[in-house]
Structure formats: structure tokens, C-alpha cells
Design a protein around this motif. Structure first.
Motif: not given
Ligand code: UTP
Length: 271
Positions: A9, A15, A60, A82, A85, A91, A109
Motif C-alpha cells: 500500500p 503528512t 502520486k 485507491q 485515502p 487500500a 513500505p
């Protein structure tokens, strides 16, 4: 059925890394010269995974660009989207059609492991039991409230650094008084495809996100969840300080740049 697929995912907002993540996704921030997500792809490949599905966001595009050149002779990398968010659980559910009716791994990740031993052990535990298997780590009781916390029913040592456990309860980020053990969930999982049905039934948590832990709690209630308690080296790269530590430690361990970094650090701190 063999575990050949991993879902990674990578559609979150990142943020905690603003302003860097205004343009560079958290998952592509470099550990010295290599994007964080590549470490996870390499770990998956070393564990025998052949198919990587990255869940990303249309905001992204560099993740998709990176994925398009990440396939090798051993692993095929693709992306699914997705649209907003809505949390880690949501996800994962976005990969349902791409995964199909087979067991699959999930690897976060923003957690980088020192090697692929935990992933290999989770796949072996799934092969032995046919049951969803999750990575666990012992932490000081004061840290349990930051994680998913598990209550275990039985424990068998499988190697000097790992034991296999049956899990009968999962609680997301418990208050200190409600913690049921000092074992927490870390970002490596092998899941049976019925987890998608559970993900479709869970409700969002107070912050509006669908939590993977809530689906795992349903599996635990049905005695359909086991785990590996591991003392693997783990870098939490979800925060800027965690990323910085990972960069320094991983660079120090490299033959090409480690000695140079080591002598620069010594020079700096001996002043
Ligand atoms: P995190 O909660 O650590 O990532 O999710 P985040 O939301 O991007 O981070 P902050 O809190 O805003 O800094 C763990 C992993 O799950 C992915 C993230 O991209 C990250 O790799 N994720 C999270 C999704 O793919 N979708 C989501 O809705 C949430």
C-alpha cells in the motif's frame, strides 16, 4: 496454494513528511540512493514473491512511473489505485480483483527490515497452517499503545530468533490499561483471500479510516490468525527521524560508503 503475490500500500498522504511529500511520495524518499519502496520489493523478491501490486493514488504519479521500470526477470510490478485515502484496510481492499482468490502477502513500505527472514518465515507458517500469518514484535509496555496489540494462545520456538504463536485477540492501539501483552503487529503479513470479505464488513474507525487491524481482529475471533514473533532488525521509516536513522544505519552497513561515513562521523564527534 503458494504465496506468490504481495500488495504494497502506497496511497497514503505522507503528512508527517510535509513539505517533502508535496512533490515526492514518502515511499520514494531515498535511503541514501535507493527509494524506500525498492527495499520492500527486494525483500519480497528474496522471499520468493513473483508479483508485486502497488496500491497508489492518482495524485502520486511518480509511484506509477517508478513501478513501470521496477519489474525484473524474477518479479512483475504493477499498480492499482485507491481513489481516496480511506485507510490501510481500504487500500488493501482496492487490490482485491488484482490478487484474485489466492493467499497474498502485505508489506508496508514505511517499515524496512534488515533482511527477508520474517517474510520467509510467514510464508512457511502459512504453508504449514493454511492460516493468515502476521509479523509480531515484543516492545516495551510503554510503546504498545502505538500499535495493534495481540493476545496469544500458544507459542512454539521455530528458530533462536523466532517463535510461532496462535492469536486469539487483536486490539488496535489499546490504552495502556487495556493492553493484553507486550506483542505488537509489524508491517508484514500473509493473508488468506477471505480477509477481503472481512474488509468489506468493517466500519471506519473514529478518524474515518478503515483499519486492517479490525479485519485481523475478526480473523482472530474465528481462530484464523497466527503469527511469528521475531527480533528482526526493523526501521520505522514512517517519520522523518525514523528515516534519518535508517539512512545512517543502512549506509554504515554498506561496503562502498560505510567506511567513509564512519570516519566522517568519528571526525565530527571527536571535535
Ligand atoms: P501510514 O498511515 O503510515 O501512511 O500508512 P500515511 O497515511 O501516508 O502517513 P501520514 O500519517 O499521513 O504521515 C502505512 C502505509 O499504508 C499506505 C501508506 O501509503 C503507507 O505506505 N496507505 C495508508 C494507503 O495506501 N492508503 C491509505 O488510505 C492510508
Amino acid at each position: 496454494m503458494a504465496v506468490r503475490t504481495v500488495v504494497i500500500p502506497a496511497a497514503g498522504m505522507g503528512t508527517r513528511f510535509l513539505p517533502a511529500t508535496r512533490v515526492t511520495p514518502k515511499e520514494l524518499l531515498p535511503i541514501y540512493d535507493t527509494p524506500a519502496i525498492q527495499f520492500v520489493i527486494d525483500e519480497a523478491t528474496a522471499a520468493g514473491i513473483e508479483r508485486v501490486i502497488i496500491v497508489t493514488s492518482r495524485s502520486k504519479p511518480s509511484i506509477e512511473a517508478y513501478a513501470s521500470s521496477a519489474s525484473t526477470a524474477n518479479v512483475a510490478v504493477s499498480v492499482v489505485y485507491q481513489d481516496s485515502p480511506l485507510g490501510l484496510g481500504h487500500a488493501i481492499s482496492c487490490a482485491r480483483n488484482a490478487v484474485g482468490q489466492e493467499p497474498f502477502a502485505v508489506m508496508l513500505p514505511d517499515e524496512i527490515m534488515g533482511d527477508s527472514s520474517l517474510m520467509k518465515s510467514l510464508i512457511a507458517l502459512y504453508d504449514r497452517t493454511g492460516t493468515s500469518s502476521i509479523g509480531l514484535k515484543k516492545v516495551p509496555m510503554s510503546e504498545v499503545s502505538s500499535y495493534g496489540n495481540v493476545e496469544i494462545a500458544g507459542r512454539t520456538d521455530v528458530s533462536p530468533s523466532e517463535s510461532a504463536v496462535a492469536i486469539n485477540r487483536v486490539i488496535e492501539k489499546p490504552k495502556p490499561s487495556e493492553a493484553v501483552s507486550d506483542l505488537v503487529i509489524i508491517g508484514r503479513y500473509v493473508l488468506t483471500p477471505n480477509v477481503f470479505d472481512h474488509l468489506a464488513t468493517i466500519k471506519p474507525s473514529l478518524n474515518g479510516e478503515f483499519q486492517l487491524t479490525d479485519a485481523l481482529a475478526l480473523l482472530a475471533n474465528e481462530n484464523q490468525l497466527v503469527g511469528i514473533v521475531s527480533d528482526i532488525t526493523r526501521y520505522d521509516t514512517g517519520t522523518p527521524m525514523g528515516l534519518l536513522r535508517a539512512v545512517i544505519e543502512i549506509a554504515l552497513g554498506r561496503n562502498d560508503i560505510g567506511p567513509q561515513l564512519n570516519s566522517w562521523l568519528k571526525e565530527k564527534f571527536n571535535k
